[in-house]
Scaffold this active site. Structure first.
Site, PDB file in Angstrom:
ATOM      1  N   ASP A   1     -11.144   7.257 -12.747  1.00  0.00           N
ATOM      2  CA  ASP A   1     -12.253   6.317 -12.591  1.00  0.00           C
ATOM      3  C   ASP A   1     -12.343   5.832 -11.151  1.00  0.00           C
ATOM      4  O   ASP A   1     -11.440   6.066 -10.345  1.00  0.00           O
ATOM      5  CB  ASP A   1     -12.086   5.125 -13.558  1.00  0.00           C
TER       6      ASP A   1
ATOM      7  N   ASN B   1      -6.944  -5.051 -22.846  1.00  0.00           N
ATOM      8  CA  ASN B   1      -7.878  -4.998 -23.979  1.00  0.00           C
ATOM      9  C   ASN B   1      -7.859  -3.629 -24.658  1.00  0.00           C
ATOM     10  O   ASN B   1      -8.772  -3.295 -25.409  1.00  0.00           O
ATOM     11  CB  ASN B   1      -9.294  -5.327 -23.511  1.00  0.00           C
TER      12      ASN B   1
ATOM     13  N   HIS C   1      -8.028  -0.773 -23.107  1.00  0.00           N
ATOM     14  CA  HIS C   1      -8.807   0.272 -22.429  1.00  0.00           C
ATOM     15  C   HIS C   1      -7.912   1.383 -21.894  1.00  0.00           C
ATOM     16  O   HIS C   1      -6.752   1.167 -21.561  1.00  0.00           O
ATOM     17  CB  HIS C   1      -9.745  -0.303 -21.358  1.00  0.00           C
TER      18      HIS C   1
ATOM     19  N   GLU D   1     -13.826   0.737 -21.999  1.00  0.00           N
ATOM     20  CA  GLU D   1     -13.602  -0.607 -22.523  1.00  0.00           C
ATOM     21  C   GLU D   1     -13.844  -0.622 -24.034  1.00  0.00           C
ATOM     22  O   GLU D   1     -14.375   0.361 -24.589  1.00  0.00           O
ATOM     23  CB  GLU D   1     -14.561  -1.581 -21.811  1.00  0.00           C
TER      24      GLU D   1
HETATM   25  P1  PGA Z   1      -1.849  -1.741 -15.035  1.00  0.00           P
HETATM   26  O1  PGA Z   1      -3.243  -1.486 -15.758  1.00  0.00           O
HETATM   27  O2  PGA Z   1      -1.294  -0.411 -14.721  1.00  0.00           O
HETATM   28  O3  PGA Z   1      -2.214  -2.482 -13.783  1.00  0.00           O
HETATM   29  O4  PGA Z   1      -1.025  -2.522 -15.990  1.00  0.00           O
HETATM   30  C1  PGA Z   1      -3.313  -0.583 -16.791  1.00  0.00           C
HETATM   31  C2  PGA Z   1      -4.756  -0.304 -17.074  1.00  0.00           C
HETATM   32  O5  PGA Z   1      -5.581  -1.219 -16.927  1.00  0.00           O
HETATM   33  O6  PGA Z   1      -5.089   0.823 -17.443  1.00  0.00           O
END
Ligand code: PGA
Length: 252
Positions: free
Chosen positions: A73, A149, A151, A156
């Site tokens: 992304d 959440n 994701h 999302e």
């Molecule tokens: P993080 O985020 O690696 O900063 O914990 C994980 C994500 O949002 O996919």
């Protein structure tokens, strides 16, 4: 109904051990197939993996010169050199230290605010990104983290299992989690381009990392839920080669 047993969960004593295990798997893949195609995540979760792979490049001569990469992304509205752009983050944390040429690295094209209402539709950069992955022969191994959440990439809650690369609105928690890095919530982009769940599921191997007690509930829900669009990580169930690598504190 998807087969829960297909989400293998490996628990390691420490995060470093999990990162080492996945680095060895990536290294074996690259040694057998020097032009392997990797799908890559940004964020805190994969940093140790990239550090270990860069070390293997430096100390053991692991050669990434022909490897191709596609990132999951990218934020809309940032120049590629913006300090928070994923492209720049990847260059600093992995591509440069591992010797991966910029020409071999793919990102969703967020130029001209792709997909925004009123944006030029001269080409469809999301379809281009999907085509580039297919033209490379598909992704051999894709690395993922899980967001607060549920994701995966920027899919999302509400994301369909059939979703493909597209422009998405970021969830309030996702933006809140990025606020400190951007120096304020109002500076966090509102949109991003992300691989879809279906795009991710086409990778031949999926490797999901989760470390630390703050990921414990997320891991439990990911393992328990089946194809729940409100918990996007659960939509990975049913992939034929899916492995979750967690440390003890994330396993509960
Ligand atoms: P993080 O985020 O690696 O900063 O914990 C994980 C994500 O949002 O996919």
């Amino acid at each position: 109904m998807h087969d829960l047993r297909s989400m293998e969960c490996r628990v390691f004593g420490t995060r470093t051990q999990a990162e080492r295990e996945l680095a060895v798997e990536v290294a074996e893949l690259v040694r057998v197939r020097p032009d392997a195609v990797l799908g890559l995540a940004t964020g805190n979760t994969p940093t140790g993996l990239y550090r270990e792979l860069a070390r293997m490049h430096r100390d053991e001569g692991l050669d990434f010169a022909s490897v191709r990469t596609f990132n999951l992304d990218e934020y809309c509205g940032l120049t590629p050199d913006h300090p928070r752009a994923f492209r720049r983050w990847m260059r600093e944390h992995f591509f440069d230290p591992a010797g991966i040429p910029a020409a071999n690295t793919g990102f969703p094209d967020v130029g001209e605010n792709v997909g925004a209402p009123g944006a030029s539709d001269r080409i469809d950069p999301c379809a281009d990104f999907e085509r580039a992955i297919r033209d490379a022969g598909g992704i051999d191994l894709l690395v993922l983290g899980i967001g607060r959440n549920g994701h995966v990439a920027f899919n999302e809650p509400g994301s369909e299992r059939a979703s493909r690369t597209r422009r998405v609105e970021l969830h309030p928690w996702t933006r809140a989690d990025a606020a400190a890095a951007f120096g304020g919530l109002d500076r966090v982009p509102t949109h991003a381009i992300t691989m879809g769940i279906a795009t991710i599921l086409e990778a031949r191997r999926l490797r999901v990392l989760a470390f630390g007690p703050e990921k414990r509930a997320l891991v439990a829900r990911t393992l328990a839920a089946t194809a729940d669009p409100d918990w996007p990580a659960s939509q990975l169930h049913g992939h034929p080669d899916l492995r979750l690598l967690v440390d003890r504190s994330a396993a509960g």
